[in-house]
Design an enzyme around this catalytic site. Structure first.
Site, PDB file in Angstrom:
ATOM      1  N   ARG A 164       0.989  -1.325   0.188  1.00 54.05           N
ATOM      2  CA  ARG A 164       0.083  -0.135  -0.159  1.00 54.05           C
ATOM      3  C   ARG A 164       0.888   1.860  -0.302  1.00 54.05           C
ATOM      4  NH1 ARG A 164      -3.462  -2.925  -1.452  1.00 54.05           N
ATOM      5  NH2 ARG A 164      -5.210  -3.708  -0.700  1.00 54.05           N
ATOM      6  N   GLU A 205      -2.538   7.288  -4.491  1.00 46.28           N
ATOM      7  CA  GLU A 205      -2.734   7.118  -6.087  1.00 46.28           C
ATOM      8  C   GLU A 205      -4.222   6.977  -6.813  1.00 46.28           C
ATOM      9  OE1 GLU A 205      -3.609   2.602  -5.796  1.00 46.28           O
ATOM     10  OE2 GLU A 205      -1.216   2.547  -5.214  1.00 46.28           O
ATOM     11  N   HIS A 259      -0.004  -0.230  -9.395  1.00 45.10           N
ATOM     12  CA  HIS A 259      -1.066  -0.877  -9.210  1.00 45.10           C
ATOM     13  C   HIS A 259      -0.781  -2.576  -9.771  1.00 45.10           C
ATOM     14  CE1 HIS A 259      -3.227  -1.001  -4.845  1.00 45.10           C
ATOM     15  NE2 HIS A 259      -3.006  -2.226  -4.948  1.00 45.10           N
TER      16      HIS A 259
END
Length: 331
Positions: free
Chosen positions: A233, A262, A294
């Site tokens: 994360r 993000e 991601h």
């Protein structure tokens, strides 16, 4: 019953449609759930969301007012959901508590080896028929030390690959993993792990206790030539502090599949727009930094498991069953 799925990627859509066929109708949207798009869900009892959707107070209020009674999150992480508000609104919330840990672990190693062996720079050069080796020297991983922050299923998978390289293993977690210890991992304090590791990889969830786990002090504690990898994360790293250290010429390489700001960027095409995030804009200019959007989880195996689990969560909701995936139970 028709389900509305937000933030569905093009590769993901056929997997979702195939899995739900014969059970429930599903409408897939490529837009993410937020305050602007929440009204679209009016009339849908179940909405299906991704980790970059916004399920804060205002969005949940809008969903509830439109008749939504369940949120089926297609991810393990759920820091984007205000669970207290969902419970107050009597909304069931589920997640995917498990999917292939190898997808993320293997990608973390992909980042590590890419920055170590300067793969992006080398590829760019050869496309221009520049075949020099200047600036491309990497290091053997064999015999060096890998520090694994978070030794759950993904951290264990990462450690097994490191063990295959012949690395020494240091671990840090609230609980020791016997499988990692069998690989020779020694559990130490975070400060010692950072100071002694040649490669540091993050595999802990984002919680208040782990927010900016790698802050300015932690970064300064690391070796100047260390490699830092984050496929967990973005909020685990203080990115502004990382930029400061990078400007000082520190670290052999940094591989980031996640970024703390993000939301509203990742999974979207921003190539024709001005970059408003100065920190991210600066970050991607460093030659020893590799940023991806991601995608560590994004394999056929993992996404297939995520979709199948999401379907089971919806079927359990309709049948009044409760599983380990339920974050807020049906009232």
């Amino acid at each position: 019953m028709e389900i509305l799925a937000f933030g569905v990627q093009a590769d993901e859509k056929p997997l979702i449609e195939q899995a739900f066929r014969g059970h429930h109708e599903v409408r897939c949207l490529d837009v993410f759930l937020n305050e602007d798009t929440a009204p679209i869900a009016a009339g849908y009892e179940v909405v299906c969301t991704s980790v970059n959707c916004d399920l804060g107070n205002h969005v949940l209020q809008t969903l509830a007012a439109g008749g939504t009674r369940m949120v089926a999150q297609r991810s393990t992480g759920f820091n984007n959901i205000d669970l207290k508000v969902a419970e107050r609104l009597a909304m069931t919330v589920s997640r995917v508590s498990y999917y292939s840990p190898h997808s993320v672990a293997e990608f973390a190693w992909t980042l590590a080896m890419a920055v170590n062996r300067r793969i992006v720079r080398a590829s760019t050069r050869t496309r221009d028929f520049d075949f020099r080796l200047d600036g491309l020297m990497g290091r053997d991983m064999h015999g060096r030390t890998a520090g694994v922050l978070g030794t759950g299923k993904i951290g264990e998978a990462f450690a097994r690959i490191a063990h295959g390289f012949g690395m020494n293993l240091l671990g840090w977690d609230v609980a020791e993993n016997p499988a990692c210890m069998q690989l020779g991992m020694r559990y130490v304090a975070k400060e010692r792990l950072l100071a002694e590791s040649d490669l540091v990889s993050l595999h802990v969830p984002l919680m208040p206790e782990t927010s900016r786990l790698i802050d300015a002090d932690a970064l300064k504690a690391m070796k100047d030539d260390a490699i830092l990898i984050n496929s967990s994360r973005g909020g685990l790293i203080d990115t502004a502090a990382l930029v400061v250290e990078l400007r000082e010429g520190r670290f052999t390489g940094v591989g980031l599949d996640v970024y703390e700001a993000e939301a509203g960027l990742f999974f979207l095409d921003k190539s024709l727009q001005a970059v408003e995030d100065d920190t991210l804009a600066r970050l991607v200019t460093f030659p020893n930094v590799l940023v991806t959007s991601h995608q560590a989880y994004y394999t056929e195996d993992a996404v297939g498991q995520i979709v199948e689990t999401t379907l089971r969560n919806v079927l359990d909701y309709k049948a009044g069953r409760r599983s380990e995936n339920v974050l807020v139970p049906r009232s």
